[in-house]
Design a protein around this motif. Structure first.
Motif, short mmCIF file in Angstrom:
data_model
loop_
_atom_site.label_atom_id
_atom_site.label_comp_id
_atom_site.label_asym_id
_atom_site.label_seq_id
_atom_site.Cartn_x
_atom_site.Cartn_y
_atom_site.Cartn_z
N GLY A 153 0.83 -1.20 0.00
CA GLY A 153 0.00 0.00 0.00
C GLY A 153 0.86 1.25 0.00
N PRO A 154 0.30 2.39 -0.36
CA PRO A 154 1.10 3.61 -0.42
C PRO A 154 1.52 4.07 0.98
CG PRO A 154 -1.20 4.08 -0.80
CD PRO A 154 -1.09 2.61 -0.75
N GLU A 155 2.80 4.43 1.11
CA GLU A 155 3.29 4.89 2.41
C GLU A 155 3.21 6.42 2.45
OE1 GLU A 155 6.63 6.21 3.15
OE2 GLU A 155 7.15 6.42 1.07
N PRO A 156 3.08 7.02 3.63
CA PRO A 156 2.73 8.44 3.73
C PRO A 156 3.90 9.42 3.52
CG PRO A 156 2.81 7.48 5.91
CD PRO A 156 3.01 6.36 4.94
N TYR A 157 5.15 8.96 3.51
CA TYR A 157 6.27 9.90 3.42
C TYR A 157 6.68 10.20 1.98
CZ TYR A 157 6.50 9.32 8.40
OH TYR A 157 6.17 9.31 9.72
N LYS A 158 6.87 9.19 1.16
CA LYS A 158 7.24 9.40 -0.24
C LYS A 158 6.12 9.00 -1.19
CE LYS A 158 12.20 8.81 0.35
NZ LYS A 158 13.37 8.04 -0.05
N GLY A 159 5.09 8.32 -0.70
CA GLY A 159 3.98 7.89 -1.55
C GLY A 159 4.28 6.64 -2.35
N LYS A 160 5.35 5.91 -1.99
CA LYS A 160 5.72 4.71 -2.73
C LYS A 160 4.72 3.59 -2.47
CE LYS A 160 9.97 3.46 -2.12
NZ LYS A 160 11.35 3.26 -1.66
N GLY A 161 4.44 2.79 -3.50
CA GLY A 161 3.56 1.65 -3.35
C GLY A 161 2.50 1.61 -4.43
N VAL A 162 1.51 0.76 -4.23
CA VAL A 162 0.42 0.59 -5.19
C VAL A 162 -0.79 1.35 -4.66
CG1 VAL A 162 -1.05 -1.10 -6.36
CG2 VAL A 162 1.28 -1.72 -5.75
N ARG A 163 -1.38 2.19 -5.52
CA ARG A 163 -2.55 2.95 -5.12
C ARG A 163 -3.55 3.00 -6.27
NH1 ARG A 163 -2.29 8.65 -6.78
NH2 ARG A 163 -0.36 8.96 -7.89
N TYR A 164 -4.80 3.32 -5.93
CA TYR A 164 -5.82 3.51 -6.95
C TYR A 164 -5.49 4.78 -7.74
CZ TYR A 164 -8.48 0.17 -4.18
OH TYR A 164 -8.88 -0.93 -3.48
N ALA A 165 -5.89 4.83 -9.00
CA ALA A 165 -5.56 5.98 -9.86
C ALA A 165 -6.20 7.26 -9.35
CB ALA A 165 -5.98 5.70 -11.29
N ASP A 166 -7.39 7.17 -8.74
CA ASP A 166 -8.07 8.37 -8.26
C ASP A 166 -7.86 8.61 -6.77
OD1 ASP A 166 -9.49 6.16 -7.46
OD2 ASP A 166 -11.44 6.92 -8.05
N GLU A 167 -6.97 7.84 -6.14
CA GLU A 167 -6.73 7.97 -4.70
C GLU A 167 -5.75 9.11 -4.43
OE1 GLU A 167 -5.38 5.06 -1.01
OE2 GLU A 167 -5.00 4.45 -3.06
N ARG A 168 -6.04 9.90 -3.39
CA ARG A 168 -5.16 10.99 -2.99
C ARG A 168 -4.45 10.57 -1.71
NH1 ARG A 168 -6.99 15.15 -0.02
NH2 ARG A 168 -5.28 16.50 0.49
N ILE A 169 -3.14 10.60 -1.71
CA ILE A 169 -2.35 10.21 -0.56
C ILE A 169 -2.03 11.45 0.26
CG2 ILE A 169 -0.24 9.06 0.23
CD1 ILE A 169 -2.15 7.26 -1.35
N VAL A 170 -2.38 11.44 1.54
CA VAL A 170 -2.04 12.55 2.42
C VAL A 170 -0.60 12.32 2.88
CG1 VAL A 170 -2.61 13.73 4.57
CG2 VAL A 170 -4.43 12.79 3.15
#
Length: 177
Positions: A153-170
Motif C-alpha cells: 500500500g502507499p506509504e505516507p512519506y514518499k507515496g511509494k507503493g500501489v494505489r488507486y488511480a483516483d486515490e489521494r495520498i495525504v
C-alpha cells in the motif's frame, strides 16, 4: 425510507432481464450475471423496469431494500458495459508485468509477487507502472484491485507503493534538521 429504493430499475438496451422468484438474471453483450434477492424484499418486472419493494415496514426489510436495488443496477450495468479499476505503482524499481494470465509485481521485496487472476477477471498492464483490472462483476473487480493494492500500500512519506488511480495520498512532512 429508502429514497433510492423507490425508483424502478430501468433495463438498458441490449440487455435482457428476467425475474424468477427471488432471482434476477441479466444477459447482455458482456455475459450473464444473476443476483438472489433477500426474502425481506419483493421484486417484480414491469414495463418501466424492475420494481423493488420491502416486504413489510420492519427495520430489516427497509435496510435491505436500497442495497438490493443497487445490486440489481450493478449486474445490469456489468453485463452491458463492465467495470474497471485502475491502479498506479509509484517507487524506484517498482513495476508490473503480465506473465501469461498471471500478474508479476516487483515491489521492493527480495522476491517477485505473482498474482493469479480469478475466473471472469481480466488484468492488463498498459505501462509498467499501471494496472487495469476489469470484469463484469463489480464486487470481484473491487476485491481483486484491493488484493493487489494490499501487497504494498502507499506509504505516507514518499507515496511509494500501489494505489488507486483516483486515490489521494495525504503526505507527512518527515524529519527536519
Amino acid at each position: 425510507m429508502s429514497r433510492i429504493g423507490k425508483k424502478p430499475v430501468p433495463v438498458p438496451e441490449g440487455v435482457t432481464a428476467s425475474v424468477d422468484g427471488q432471482t434476477v438474471v441479466a444477459k447482455g453483450p458482456k455475459g450473464e450475471l444473476k443476483f438472489v434477492v433477500n426474502d425481506e424484499v419483493l421484486i417484480k418486472l414491469d414495463d418501466d423496469g424492475i420494481k423493488v419493494d420491502p416486504r413489510d415496514q420492519s427495520k430489516d426489510a427497509r435496510s435491505k431494500w436500497g442495497m438490493s436495488r443497487t445490486m440489481i443496477v450493478n449486474i445490469l450495468e456489468g453485463v452491458k458495459s463492465g467495470f474497471e479499476k485502475r491502479l498506479e505503482i509509484t517507487g524506484v524499481g517498482y513495476r508490473a508485468a503480465m506473465q501469461g494470465k498471471n500478474l508479476q509485481l516487483s515491489l521492493g521485496f527480495s522476491h517477485e509477487v505473482v498474482y493469479e487472476a480469478p475466473e471472469g477477471i481480466q488484468i492488463a498492464v498498459p505501462k509498467p507502472t499501471e494496472i487495469v483490472v476489469s470484469g463484469i462483476d463489480n464486487q470481484k473487480v473491487g476485491q481483486v484491485a484491493a488484493e493487489i493494492r494490499k501487497y504494498r500500500g502507499p506509504e505516507p512519506y514518499k507515496g511509494k507503493g500501489v494505489r488507486y488511480a483516483d486515490e489521494r495520498i495525504v503526505r507527512k512532512e518527515g524529519k527536519k534538521k
